[in-house]
Write an enzyme that holds these catalytic residues in place. Structure first.
Site, short mmCIF file in Angstrom:
data_model
loop_
_atom_site.label_atom_id
_atom_site.label_comp_id
_atom_site.label_asym_id
_atom_site.label_seq_id
_atom_site.Cartn_x
_atom_site.Cartn_y
_atom_site.Cartn_z
N ASP A 24 -21.75 13.07 -8.43
CA ASP A 24 -22.35 13.92 -9.28
C ASP A 24 -23.83 14.41 -8.37
OD1 ASP A 24 -20.75 13.49 -11.19
OD2 ASP A 24 -22.23 11.89 -12.08
N GLU A 192 -19.25 21.16 -17.92
CA GLU A 192 -20.18 20.40 -17.68
C GLU A 192 -21.05 20.41 -16.32
OE1 GLU A 192 -18.61 16.55 -18.17
OE2 GLU A 192 -17.42 16.73 -16.43
#
Length: 525
Positions: A24, A192
């Site tokens: 991420d 997301e």
């Protein structure tokens, strides 16, 4: 030498630029410096900070979270919890990180120097289910935050919510509103990881969709921060081997180039970091190798490309090896929970790491043992060597320690005090440890009568692990069959060191390790 170097030394680089589980990723440029952060979940220290001058050669320089909060809660192992996907920004002379804990809320920390001490976490919005926050300071001085949702905590997902923040950026003001509803976009799911930008009067939200393993990178834009937003897919796998290319950061060079950092999830290794060229067409980003489609241009990942326009930089990669010559273990190391001082000490004069034999978990496996000192797999093919001193005289029955590969399945090789049988050289495994399964001893022999034992694991194809030992550091003997490494809860497999005693007992013994060396390994034919 690092087992993976992306810089080809000819003006080009190869992907991944970081072949390790720095998942991420988010990144920014401040002056000539690029700063990247990554998720760390329950592992401590958390929120690693990496630095580069060319987006290709990265080093790990700090952690923003020396401990997780609430501190007592994270003194126990909390697999899959902790610090999820975060955002780093630079504003008003400070670096800001907004990070989510899906069980407690969204936090902010700041620093004037990313290599230095970061502030204590301030809870911006408390509650369950908030993930992947990203701020935006608008031209009129207002401060905004967009975030996603974890269905496991909130019961909802596939939507992005916008909040206005207080001028100091430390608390939410008023009620949030949904600005992107993935359920209203036919065929889309799992939106997301938003990243918030503004360019040429447009508000942009870069967000992945479609799931970690098979998804794609989407971009949403609007003339108003509250929407409505139009959408476009800008990066997908196509015919490349790079599955699920998404979730990352748009960064620009001082000369005006544009680049996109993102991850790819690989079995066992975890989420590795890629770098894609990027350009703008009609106020939409185009990434990678562009091909016609999706109402415009959709990109596919590049395997090799020219390096970003920047001064030549030394070839570098995140640290792996450690000779234990510094007062603390290197920045590549993490514990499974908030550590205690008595777990470890470094004897710099002896160049030795001493790990205290602390109680293993009562389940009879190390799945919930907090004092495992681990680091990420550095690529798919590598070798780890470490020297372990003979068991100390203080060792009691059940004291053990050595070299471990950790995940849902884990394995280790090392020394154990088996009471009446004395010191033993042991190879043990545990499969599906998350289900409460106990360790199984695969092989056990009398410990060689040497002061120092050489331990080794060779990893090929990202997961095939061969454990071996040597009395002299030259001739090695394999123990057990090939062990297949696995990922863990949201993270890739790890390799590292540990020392332990029986559950609910005490020991005065320490295991002494020297020269942890990670080196390249040519894949088996």
């Amino acid at each position: 030498m690092s087992p993976w170097l992306p810089d080809l030394n000819n003006g080009e680089y190869k992907n991944p630029v970081i072949y390790a589980d720095y998942s991420d990723p988010d990144a920014i440029r401040v002056g000539d410096d690029y700063w990247m952060i990554a998720s760390s979940f329950c592992h401590v220290p958390g929120l690693p900070i990496l630095h580069s001058r060319d987006l290709v050669n990265w080093t790990i320089v700090n952690h923003a979270l020396p401990a997780l909060v609430p501190h007592d809660y994270f003194s126990a192992v909390r697999h899959g919890q902790g610090a999820w996907a975060s955002a780093i920004r630079h504003h008003a002379g400070k670096f800001w990180i907004y990070y989510p804990d899906p069980d407690f809320g969204i936090y902010v920390i700041t620093a004037t120097d990313p290599r230095g001490k970061w502030s204590e976490p301030v809870c911006v919005k408390s509650g369950k289910g908030f993930i992947d926050p990203c701020p935006l300071w608008d031209d009129d001085g207002s401060v905004w935050l967009v975030h996603g949702w974890a269905k496991s905590r909130s019961g909802i997902c596939n939507i992005l919510t916008l909040h206005r923040l207080s001028p100091d950026g430390e608390r939410v003001e008023g009620q949030g509103e949904v600005v992107i509803d993935g359920n209203a976009i036919s065929g889309w799911h799992t939106i997301e990881g938003p990243k918030f930008y503004k360019r040429n009067g447009w508000y942009y939200i870069f967000a992945p969709a479609g799931g970690v393993a098979t998804g794609y990178q989407a971009v949403f834009r609007s003339r108003k921060i509250t929407g409505p937003y139009e959408n476009r897919i800008v990066l997908e796998q196509g015919s490349t081997p790079v599955n699920g290319p998404h979730q990352g950061a748009w960064v620009g060079t001082p000369s005006g180039e544009h680049w996109f950092l993102h991850f790819q999830e690989l079995p066992a290794t975890g989420r590795v970091v890629h770098l894609q060229p990027m350009r703008w067409e009609n106020d939409w980003p185009v990434m990678g190798t562009s091909v016609a489609g999706n109402n415009g241009m959709v990109g596919h990942p590049v395997p090799i490309y020219r390096k970003p326009d920047s001064p030549r930089q030394p070839v570098a990669a995140p640290a792996t090896s450690d000779d234990f010559s510094s007062p603390e273990p290197g920045r590549q190391w993490q514990w499974q929970a908030n550590p205690r001082p008595e777990w470890a000490c470094v004897d710099t004069a002896a160049k030795a790491l001493r790990l205290a034999c602390m109680p293993m978990h009562e389940t009879g496996s190390h799945w919930m043992t907090p004092h495992l000192l681990m680091q990420k797999f550095p690529c798919t093919d590598f070798r780890v060597d470490v020297t372990l001193d003979a068991l100390p005289a203080q060792a009691r029955e059940g004291d053990h320690g050595g070299l471990m590969v950790f995940g849902y399945n884990y394995a280790w090789i090392g020394l154990a005090n088996n009471g009446g049988h004395g010191a033993r050289l042991v190879h043990a495994t545990c499969h599906n440890a998350q289900d409460g399964n106990k360790e199984q001893i695969i092989a056990s022999i009398d410990a060689p009568a040497v002061d120092k034992l050489h331990l080794r694991v060779e990893v090929t194809n990202g997961r095939e692990c061969r454990f071996s030992y040597s009395e002299d550091g030259r001739a090695y003997v394999q123990m057990g069959e090939v062990f297949h490494a696995t990922s863990s809860k949201w993270v890739g497999a790890k390799v590292g060191l540990f020392a332990a005693c029986k559950p609910e007992t005490q020991s005065d013994a320490q295991m002494t390790f020297r020269q942890f060396v990670v080196s390249p390994l040519v894949p088996a034919a």
